[in-house]
Design a protein around this motif. Structure first.
Motif, PDB file in Angstrom:
ATOM      1  N   SER A  19      49.824  45.793  65.302  1.00  0.00           N
ATOM      2  CA  SER A  19      48.729  45.781  64.334  1.00  0.00           C
ATOM      3  C   SER A  19      48.370  44.347  63.974  1.00  0.00           C
ATOM      4  N   VAL A  72      42.433  46.208  59.569  1.00  0.00           N
ATOM      5  CA  VAL A  72      43.716  46.298  60.266  1.00  0.00           C
ATOM      6  C   VAL A  72      43.484  47.123  61.527  1.00  0.00           C
ATOM      7  N   GLU A 112      46.230  49.705  71.614  1.00  0.00           N
ATOM      8  CA  GLU A 112      47.448  50.460  71.913  1.00  0.00           C
ATOM      9  C   GLU A 112      47.393  51.029  73.321  1.00  0.00           C
ATOM     10  N   GLU A 172      43.240  51.142  61.829  1.00  0.00           N
ATOM     11  CA  GLU A 172      44.265  51.628  60.907  1.00  0.00           C
ATOM     12  C   GLU A 172      43.792  51.556  59.458  1.00  0.00           C
ATOM     13  N   LYS A 204      44.436  47.825  65.961  1.00  0.00           N
ATOM     14  CA  LYS A 204      45.494  47.790  66.970  1.00  0.00           C
ATOM     15  C   LYS A 204      44.901  48.166  68.327  1.00  0.00           C
TER      16      LYS A 204
END
Length: 690
Positions: free
Chosen positions: A234, A197, A201, A182, A199
């Motif tokens: 996140s 940052v 998912e 991100e 994540k």
């Protein structure tokens, strides 16, 4: 087909005015009781019809077939998890159904195959728009798209002249796990933590609820750091860069059973490492004309913080001046050489000799500093050959040279040694000379007149003086580096003596090599992704190098031969390289290279979906249905009617035709209209005359 056309002989307003006058005249005749009023009106009507120019148009038409477009998605995402098999079965079944309609001459089928375009993804609708633009719009019966729904040009086709039917491959229960970057900085300061940052998912409909996943971060192919992170949330993770230049981070999570593909379980981030400030300690001995050379060089770089320690009043200088009358400030030697020495990136001793000012404990601490990763440069004068030489201090244990006690006082032209032509500090230095080299190979720069004779005991001699004796020696000591310049005459080049020489270029390279700038490493392997290929560069001081072992993103190893393009520089290339992270190894040198996009669009979200194409299908009167639910029948329906049903999809019958010939027949020829109007007027006169 027959139709009546009009070709007025006069403008329509004029004809309308004449019609009004004729109507008024007929009405007046009727009011006055004239028995031939109707004949007068009929004569006027004949003349007005003649002025309107009526004609019978007869068209010779030949019906033409409708055109159906079949667009097949051949992208990478439509080949995973058996989707290529579904696509093949759907295309074959569709061809059979469309052939039945084509046998009656009512339908023509055109098939378009669309592959993905690397970073641009799948341009399915762009291909459909281009194909439709080449056809008459009134012949397009519709389009059938066989795809997984992962289309990356949704805005390329706002509308379509026929129904768009979508046959979706994949399964409604598909799910996949991916790594999303991100936020990642483009630059970071070496040695300071930078935050990413990230994540992990889950997309689609996973079989189990989200939990904890393992996230690994590997810096330039080193042993990865592992973190346990929550899925679908996140997280901010720290990473510290250890060197300047481009640093490649590979971020990955293990593949999970049941997910579609592991291609998006890894992401690659490139961050440029930059140094915040370079701290340099310059220790000068007895002042001489070249002392300011080092100071000017270091002060010209805004990223360098310079601390200059100059011995202006040695202990043997006894002139009986009271201390309180001296304007000199006591230098914090204890603090610099013992407590804060590790904070410096480079220490330079410029023509320094031992005078009892710095005790042996300071030199022992400097030797320790070098072994732990520091950098030391000694620019020696004639004192280096005497009893007060730094060689007689604890630095002797780390110095790569041993003075012979001889000082060579003669004019000589410094030469780059054979090894020096391959070392990045001195390679190509002669190209910076103020004039071309002489016929005997003597470099085109000015002479120096003093050099301390030494024997090189370690490292590489990259420049030579008289009799081929070592002039500049570079060496590694522990984790640090040492350079010894056995002359204090470099300043002659900066003054332009005999044309001068590349003094600033030499000292700049020397200082940057000591501070471990990546571009000046003498033993290094680099890989760069270039237009679908891997460009490999190997710098070495060796006379030859073995092939590079290259490991592709899919794990296939290959040997890449290298070709020497200049002294100490070898290059190789891998063409048509697979997209992803390549690992390179050559001896004890390793590197990584990234080919193509760090996160391919095709695998960013591989879950089969109708979300992208459903608006277009609905607006055009088509439908979206999955291949796994069975292949529907295909029908031709009248234009404007419903084009989909429970087990069938429809294409519009446009009733298109080709016009072969047009014939026109005048319905009111001028001569005939004139005779007829005159006859009616004559009859009206005769009737009224009775």
């Amino acid at each position: 087909m027959d139709a009546i056309d009009f070709s007025p002989l006069l403008p329509l307003p004029v004809i309308a005015g004449l019609a009004l006058i004729a109507a008024v005249a007929t009405a007046v005749a009727l009011w006055r009781g004239l028995t031939g009023w109707w004949l007068r009106g009929l004569a006027a009507l004949v003349l007005l019809a003649a002025l309107a120019g009526p004609s019978l148009r007869r068209e010779d038409r030949a019906p033409v077939s409708n055109i159906a477009l079949v667009v097949v998605d051949d992208s990478a995402s439509n080949r995973i998890d058996g989707r290529d098999g579904q696509t093949g079965e759907a295309v074959a079944g569709l061809a059979e159904r469309l052939d039945r309609l084509a046998q009656g001459g009512r339908l023509e089928v055109r098939t378009i195959h669309v592959a993905d375009r690397g970073e641009d993804g799948t341009k399915l609708l762009s291909a459909l728009a281009e194909a439709a633009a080449e056809l008459p719009a009134d012949r397009i019966a519709g389009a059938v798209l066989v795809t997984d729904g992962q289309v990356h040009d949704a805005d390329a086709l706002p509308g379509f002249p026929g129904p768009v039917q979508v046959l979706l491959t994949g399964h409604a229960t598909d799910w996949d796990r991916r790594v999303v970057v991100e936020t990642a900085p483009a630059f970071a300061i070496v040695g300071e933590a930078v935050s990413l940052v990230l994540k992990v998912e889950d997309l689609g409909a996973p079989a189990q609820p989200a939990g904890i996943a393992t996230l690994s971060i590997s810096l330039d192919g080193t042993e990865p750091m592992r973190f346990d992170v929550p899925v679908n949330r996140s997280v901010t993770l720290p990473v510290t860069l250890n060197r300047g230049g481009v640093n490649v981070l590979q971020i990955s999570t293990p593949e999970v059973a049941g997910e579609l593909t592991g291609r998006n379980n890894a992401a690659i981030v490139s961050i440029n490492g930059v140094r915040d400030r370079l701290r340099v300690l310059l220790v000068s001995g007895e002042p001489y004309p070249g002392e300011r050379t080092w100071r000017n060089l270091l002060k010209s770089d805004s990223s360098v913080d310079l601390v200059h320690f100059t011995i202006l009043r040695p202990p043997e200088k006894q002139d009986f001046v009271p201390v309180f009358e001296l304007s000199l400030i006591a230098f914090p030697t204890q603090e610099l050489f013992m407590e804060k020495v590790d904070q410096f990136d480079l220490i330079i001793f410029d023509r320094y000799k031992r005078r009892g000012i710095l005790p042996n404990a300071y030199f022992e601490n400097i030797a320790r500093y070098v072994r732990d990763g520091g950098a030391l440069l000694i620019a020696s004068g004639a004192d280096f050959a005497g009893a007060e030489s730094l060689y007689r201090s604890p630095l002797r244990e780390i110095l790569p040279v041993e003075p012979t006690a001889r000082v060579m006082e003669e004019g000589f032209v410094p030469r780059v040694s054979e090894v020096g032509h391959r070392h990045p500090v001195t390679a190509g230095l002669e190209d910076h000379a103020p004039r071309p080299p002489a016929e005997d190979g003597t470099p085109g720069w000015g002479r120096w007149f003093r050099m301390v004779d030494v024997n090189a005991t370690a490292g590489e001699t990259v420049m030579e003086g008289p009799e081929g004796r070592p002039l500049l020696v570079l060496a590694h000591e522990g984790e640090g580096r040492i350079a010894v310049l056995n002359s204090d005459q470099a300043w002659l080049w900066s003054r332009g003596y005999e044309g001068g020489g590349p003094q600033l270029e030499l000292l700049r390279r020397l200082a940057h090599w000591l501070m471990k700038e990546p571009e000046l490493e003498e033993e290094v392997l680099r890989g760069t992704g270039q237009d679908g290929a891997v460009a490999i560069e190997r710098r070495t001081l060796a006379d030859s190098v073995p092939p590079v072992t290259a490991t592709s993103p899919s794990g296939v190893e290959s040997q890449v031969p290298l070709v020497e393009t200049s002294p100490g520089r070898w290059e190789g290339r891998i063409d048509d390289a697979e997209n992803g992270l390549w690992r390179l190894a050559n001896g004890d040198q390793t590197a990584v290279a990234v080919v193509g996009p760090s996160s391919p669009k095709e695998f960013a979200d591989p879950v089969s979906t109708a979300d992208v194409l459903a608006p277009l299908a609905g607006a055009s009167g088509g439908s979206v249905r999955r291949v796994e639910d069975g292949l529907p029948d295909v029908r031709l329906v009248r234009e404007g009617r419903v084009a989909e049903g429970r087990a069938w999809i429809g294409l519009a019958d446009r009733d298109a035709y080709q016009l072969r010939d047009i014939r026109r027949v005048d319905l009111a020829p001028g001569w005939l209209s004139l005779i007829l109007a005159a006859g009616l007027a004559f009859i009206a006169w005769r009737v009224e005359g009775r």
